[in-house]
Design a protein around this motif. Structure first.
Motif, PDB file in Angstrom:
ATOM      1  N   VAL A  81       0.883  -1.170   0.000  1.00  0.00           N
ATOM      2  CA  VAL A  81       0.000   0.000   0.000  1.00  0.00           C
ATOM      3  C   VAL A  81       0.919   1.217   0.000  1.00  0.00           C
ATOM      4  O   VAL A  81       1.693   1.415   0.955  1.00  0.00           O
ATOM      5  N   GLY A  82       0.892   1.991  -1.058  1.00  0.00           N
ATOM      6  CA  GLY A  82       1.744   3.184  -1.122  1.00  0.00           C
ATOM      7  C   GLY A  82       3.222   2.840  -0.934  1.00  0.00           C
ATOM      8  O   GLY A  82       3.969   3.623  -0.342  1.00  0.00           O
ATOM      9  N   GLY A  83       3.636   1.665  -1.435  1.00  0.00           N
ATOM     10  CA  GLY A  83       5.043   1.272  -1.326  1.00  0.00           C
ATOM     11  C   GLY A  83       5.405   0.594  -0.021  1.00  0.00           C
ATOM     12  O   GLY A  83       6.516   0.095   0.140  1.00  0.00           O
ATOM     13  N   GLU A  84       4.461   0.556   0.945  1.00  0.00           N
ATOM     14  CA  GLU A  84       4.698  -0.152   2.223  1.00  0.00           C
ATOM     15  C   GLU A  84       4.121  -1.560   2.114  1.00  0.00           C
ATOM     16  O   GLU A  84       2.990  -1.726   1.656  1.00  0.00           O
ATOM     17  N   TYR A  85       4.896  -2.523   2.566  1.00  0.00           N
ATOM     18  CA  TYR A  85       4.424  -3.914   2.504  1.00  0.00           C
ATOM     19  C   TYR A  85       3.234  -4.133   3.444  1.00  0.00           C
ATOM     20  O   TYR A  85       3.156  -3.497   4.504  1.00  0.00           O
ATOM     21  N   ILE A 174       8.872   2.071   9.344  1.00  0.00           N
ATOM     22  CA  ILE A 174       7.994   1.405   8.386  1.00  0.00           C
ATOM     23  C   ILE A 174       8.876   0.591   7.439  1.00  0.00           C
ATOM     24  O   ILE A 174      10.092   0.840   7.356  1.00  0.00           O
ATOM     25  N   VAL A 175       8.273  -0.373   6.745  1.00  0.00           N
ATOM     26  CA  VAL A 175       9.044  -1.215   5.811  1.00  0.00           C
ATOM     27  C   VAL A 175       8.515  -0.955   4.401  1.00  0.00           C
ATOM     28  O   VAL A 175       7.335  -1.198   4.120  1.00  0.00           O
ATOM     29  N   VAL A 176       9.396  -0.427   3.556  1.00  0.00           N
ATOM     30  CA  VAL A 176       8.999  -0.015   2.203  1.00  0.00           C
ATOM     31  C   VAL A 176       9.793  -0.792   1.154  1.00  0.00           C
ATOM     32  O   VAL A 176      10.880  -1.309   1.420  1.00  0.00           O
ATOM     33  N   GLU A 177       9.195  -0.814  -0.033  1.00  0.00           N
ATOM     34  CA  GLU A 177       9.837  -1.447  -1.191  1.00  0.00           C
ATOM     35  C   GLU A 177      10.953  -0.526  -1.658  1.00  0.00           C
ATOM     36  O   GLU A 177      10.684   0.613  -2.041  1.00  0.00           O
ATOM     37  N   GLY A 178      12.205  -1.034  -1.632  1.00  0.00           N
ATOM     38  CA  GLY A 178      13.312  -0.247  -2.155  1.00  0.00           C
ATOM     39  C   GLY A 178      13.772  -0.818  -3.483  1.00  0.00           C
ATOM     40  O   GLY A 178      13.242  -1.835  -3.934  1.00  0.00           O
ATOM     41  N   GLU A 179      14.756  -0.168  -4.101  1.00  0.00           N
ATOM     42  CA  GLU A 179      15.245  -0.662  -5.400  1.00  0.00           C
ATOM     43  C   GLU A 179      15.837  -2.056  -5.277  1.00  0.00           C
ATOM     44  O   GLU A 179      15.726  -2.876  -6.188  1.00  0.00           O
ATOM     45  N   ASP A 180      16.509  -2.333  -4.135  1.00  0.00           N
ATOM     46  CA  ASP A 180      17.155  -3.635  -3.944  1.00  0.00           C
ATOM     47  C   ASP A 180      16.436  -4.497  -2.923  1.00  0.00           C
ATOM     48  O   ASP A 180      17.048  -5.351  -2.288  1.00  0.00           O
ATOM     49  N   GLY A 181      15.146  -4.253  -2.725  1.00  0.00           N
ATOM     50  CA  GLY A 181      14.392  -5.055  -1.766  1.00  0.00           C
ATOM     51  C   GLY A 181      13.858  -4.209  -0.624  1.00  0.00           C
ATOM     52  O   GLY A 181      13.888  -2.971  -0.681  1.00  0.00           O
ATOM     53  N   PRO A 182      13.383  -4.876   0.426  1.00  0.00           N
ATOM     54  CA  PRO A 182      12.755  -4.162   1.535  1.00  0.00           C
ATOM     55  C   PRO A 182      13.724  -3.237   2.276  1.00  0.00           C
ATOM     56  O   PRO A 182      14.885  -3.595   2.485  1.00  0.00           O
ATOM     57  N   GLU A 183      13.237  -2.077   2.645  1.00  0.00           N
ATOM     58  CA  GLU A 183      14.039  -1.132   3.446  1.00  0.00           C
ATOM     59  C   GLU A 183      13.236  -0.749   4.682  1.00  0.00           C
ATOM     60  O   GLU A 183      12.045  -0.463   4.575  1.00  0.00           O
ATOM     61  N   VAL A 184      13.926  -0.733   5.818  1.00  0.00           N
ATOM     62  CA  VAL A 184      13.307  -0.299   7.073  1.00  0.00           C
ATOM     63  C   VAL A 184      13.708   1.158   7.270  1.00  0.00           C
ATOM     64  O   VAL A 184      14.897   1.462   7.400  1.00  0.00           O
ATOM     65  N   VAL A 185      12.737   2.046   7.238  1.00  0.00           N
ATOM     66  CA  VAL A 185      13.038   3.487   7.292  1.00  0.00           C
ATOM     67  C   VAL A 185      12.214   4.149   8.391  1.00  0.00           C
ATOM     68  O   VAL A 185      11.174   3.623   8.798  1.00  0.00           O
TER      69      VAL A 185
END
Ligand SMILES: O=P(O)(O)OC[C@H]1O[C@](O)(CO)[C@@H](O)[C@@H]1O
Ligand SMILES: [Fe+2]
Length: 193
Positions: A81-85, A174-185
């Motif tokens: 949802v909006g790039g968040e898993y 939050i955990v978002v879709e990054g270019e190289d996989g999941p990112e915790v930001v």
């Protein structure tokens, strides 16, 4: 030999758990959470799919007392949802010092945890991993894979749920879709300490 048994001694029982689907046999109690139930939990909800199911919790019912262990499987669908898993609501235990154990059965994800002072920890979830969540840590599961994330959770019966703190303040990360996989930001909306 003592025969001082309590009047309410329980009878042992067994339940079958399907590791792929999370289904319990017999007689599961199933709680379903849709995207609508998580309204306000994602930072950008413009593409949230409404009434579709995001996760289901299949509970083994025992009395919610401090001498019992409650347990359940959770089946968390894949997606964003909006790039968040897709994720669970996340909660502190109402009785803060109650611990919990997660065993991942299938799929893959991240378990994000937070203390009330904003300290966070993130641990991988994949089949065979046991995650120990000590008391005082809020916990949220996030499905970072392409298939349902299925895990079994066991917790002390009188733990209870405090959803309000996370619903009001958000999770620190939050955990978002990054270019190289999941990112915790960091969560830009987090209002806790
Ligand atoms: O209760 P939430 O935050 O919606 O997440 C569901 C999961 O959490 C638990 O309530 C236990 O932490 C499980 O029953 C279930 O796996
Ligand atoms: Fe919990």
């Amino acid at each position: 030999m003592t025969t001082d048994l309590p009047a309410d001694v329980m009878v042992p029982f067994a339940v079958h758990v399907d590791f792929q689907s999370g289904a319990l046999t017999p007689d599961p109690v199933i709680l379903r959470r849709s995207h609508a139930d998580l309204a306000g939990y994602f930072v950008n909800e413009s593409d949230a799919p409404g009434e579709d199911e995001m996760y289901a919790v299949h509970e083994i019912r025992v009395p919610a007392t401090n001498n019992n262990l409650l347990s359940s499987t959770t089946v968390l669908q894949p997606g964003t949802v909006g790039g968040e898993y897709f994720m669970t609501k996340g909660h502190f235990h109402a009785t803060r010092d109650r611990a919990e154990i997660y065993l991942t059965l299938s799929g893959q994800g991240l378990l994000v945890m937070a203390l009330e002072d904003g300290t966070t920890q993130t641990k991988e979830m994949r089949p065979g991993i046991v995650n120990y969540v000590p008391g005082h840590w809020a916990h949220r599961s996030v499905n970072t894979g392409d298939v349902p994330l299925v895990f079994y959770a066991v917790y002390i019966g009188d733990a209870g749920y405090d959803y309000a703190t996370i619903a009001d303040q958000g999770f620190p990360v939050i955990v978002v879709e990054g270019e190289d996989g999941p990112e915790v930001v960091p969560n830009p909306r987090y209002t806790g300490r």
